[in-house]
Write a protein that holds these residues in place. Structure first.
Motif, PDB file in Angstrom:
ATOM      1  N   CYS A 129      -9.228   0.511 -46.301  1.00  0.00           N
ATOM      2  CA  CYS A 129      -9.695  -0.334 -45.383  1.00  0.00           C
ATOM      3  C   CYS A 129     -10.585   0.704 -44.604  1.00  0.00           C
ATOM      4  N   ARG A 130     -10.911   1.740 -44.218  1.00  0.00           N
ATOM      5  CA  ARG A 130     -11.522   2.737 -43.572  1.00  0.00           C
ATOM      6  C   ARG A 130     -11.923   3.701 -44.982  1.00  0.00           C
ATOM      7  N   PRO A 131     -12.571   3.756 -45.595  1.00  0.00           N
ATOM      8  CA  PRO A 131     -13.121   4.529 -46.650  1.00  0.00           C
ATOM      9  C   PRO A 131     -13.998   5.333 -45.589  1.00  0.00           C
ATOM     10  N   LEU A 132     -15.073   5.141 -44.641  1.00  0.00           N
ATOM     11  CA  LEU A 132     -15.638   6.210 -44.105  1.00  0.00           C
ATOM     12  C   LEU A 132     -15.409   7.236 -43.562  1.00  0.00           C
ATOM     13  N   HIS A 133     -14.001   7.094 -42.527  1.00  0.00           N
ATOM     14  CA  HIS A 133     -13.305   7.323 -41.579  1.00  0.00           C
ATOM     15  C   HIS A 133     -11.729   8.279 -42.065  1.00  0.00           C
ATOM     16  N   TYR A 134     -11.829   8.205 -43.516  1.00  0.00           N
ATOM     17  CA  TYR A 134     -10.459   8.240 -44.577  1.00  0.00           C
ATOM     18  C   TYR A 134     -10.056   9.940 -43.702  1.00  0.00           C
ATOM     19  N   MET A 135     -11.269  11.042 -44.600  1.00  0.00           N
ATOM     20  CA  MET A 135     -11.057  12.647 -43.462  1.00  0.00           C
ATOM     21  C   MET A 135     -10.401  12.871 -42.513  1.00  0.00           C
ATOM     22  N   THR A 136     -10.918  11.769 -41.590  1.00  0.00           N
ATOM     23  CA  THR A 136     -11.062  12.773 -40.155  1.00  0.00           C
ATOM     24  C   THR A 136      -9.622  12.075 -39.374  1.00  0.00           C
ATOM     25  N   ILE A 137      -9.478  11.151 -40.604  1.00  0.00           N
ATOM     26  CA  ILE A 137      -8.064   9.817 -40.166  1.00  0.00           C
ATOM     27  C   ILE A 137      -6.481  10.960 -40.433  1.00  0.00           C
ATOM     28  N   THR A 138      -6.765  11.218 -41.494  1.00  0.00           N
ATOM     29  CA  THR A 138      -6.180  11.776 -42.671  1.00  0.00           C
ATOM     30  C   THR A 138      -5.876  12.906 -42.869  1.00  0.00           C
TER      31      THR A 138
END
Length: 311
Positions: free
Chosen positions: A125-134
């Motif tokens: 649902c939020r692939p562009l922010h994936y590495m930042t969020i996780t």
């Protein structure tokens, strides 16, 4: 401990008194336990020895495999050993320890699965922010919260079990020590204790299940925006997670989210969340995951090749 002076051990009732069924159960549970250990150890070693260790999804899977081994080992070895003897007993101390460890590791698995659903949600649902969020820091906090949640789930139940007075019957209608069968043989009114068990087990399981169900519902709805290849890959991963959730939570909710009582069928249903679901986890997360299969093949082929070259 004064209230427990008359009870030094409990007698665990069998799954079946039929000799042929007992032999079949022994072979089946031994196979399941060995398969569970082998499958989860393969996952642990494969992830640890590959770049997948740095990906959040596989980092959570690493912890799930560890929890599955600990969780099932609180019940299954004792069950297998009991099938070899005629009189199946467990000491009072070991019984209380089994209540604590089973609910601690089981509760931790609840929250590990929730963390994996969160990871899946962010990835789709939020692939562009994936590495930042996780980020690894956030993943570590989720793992720490899962262990803390397991402790908060287990210790009230353990305290309830330890506080029960046992002075009469000591036959537990189960193949392991669990809180509802213990309430049944306690020498006191257990209504309040039963309500506490429902609150700390049944309600926790139900709320977690609802959160997971809603999360995967949102994820599946979002899949319609992906490409055909992305939709296929994400759909396969989600259904793997959903299968695990249903196998684990379904029987647990049925047993713990009801008035304090026991049924003969409980022993069969308990097999799903103590043995069957943890055994299927490695299969579900590897056979339906091409990346994981390729990694395992690469890691173990390199290991065998290195040993062959060394010899």
């Amino acid at each position: 401990m004064e209230n427990h002076r008359n009870i030094s051990e409990f007698i665990l009732l069998e799954l079946s008194y039929n000799q042929n069924i007992q032999i079949f159960s022994l072979v089946l549970f031994l196979f399941c336990y060995m398969a569970l250990l082998e499958g989860n150890l393969l996952i642990l070693v494969s992830i640890q020895c590959s770049p997948l260790f740095h990906q959040p999804m596989y980092y959570f899977l690493l912890h799930l495999a560890s929890i599955d081994i600990c969780y099932t080992s609180t019940v299954t070895p004792k069950l297998i050993a009991d099938l070899l003897v005629e009189r199946k007993t467990i000491s009072y101390g070991n019984c209380m320890l089994q209540v604590l460890t089973m609910h601690f590791f089981g509760g931790t698995e609840f929250f590990i699965l929730t963390s994996m659903a969160f990871d899946c949600y962010v990835a789709i649902c939020r692939p562009l922010h994936y590495m930042t969020i996780t980020s690894r820091t956030r993943c570590n906090l989720l793992i720490l919260a899962a262990w803390g949640g397991g402790a908060l789930h287990a210790f009230p139940l353990f305290s309830t079990a330890v506080g029960l007075p046992f002075c009469g019957p000591n036959e537990i209608d189960h193949y392991f020590c669990d809180i509802f069968p213990l309430l049944k043989v306690a020498c006191t009114n257990t209504y309040i204790s039963g309500v506490l068990v429902i609150a700390f087990s049944g309600v926790v399981a139900l709320v977690t299940f609802v959160v997971l169900f809603v999360s995967y519902g949102i994820i599946l709805f979002t899949l319609r925006n992906l490409s055909a290849e992305g939709r296929r890959k994400a759909f396969s991963t989600c259904w793997s997670h959903i299968t695990v959730v249903i196998l684990f939570f379904g029987p647990a909710i049925f047993i713990y989210l009801r008035p304090p009582t026991t049924f003969p069928e409980d022993k069969i249903l308990a097999l799903f969340y103590t043995i069957i679901a943890p055994m299927f986890n490695p299969l579900i997360y590897t056979l339906r995951n091409t990346e994981m299969k390729n990694t395992m093949r690469k890691v173990w082929c390199q290991t065998l090749y290195s040993k062959g070259a060394h010899n």
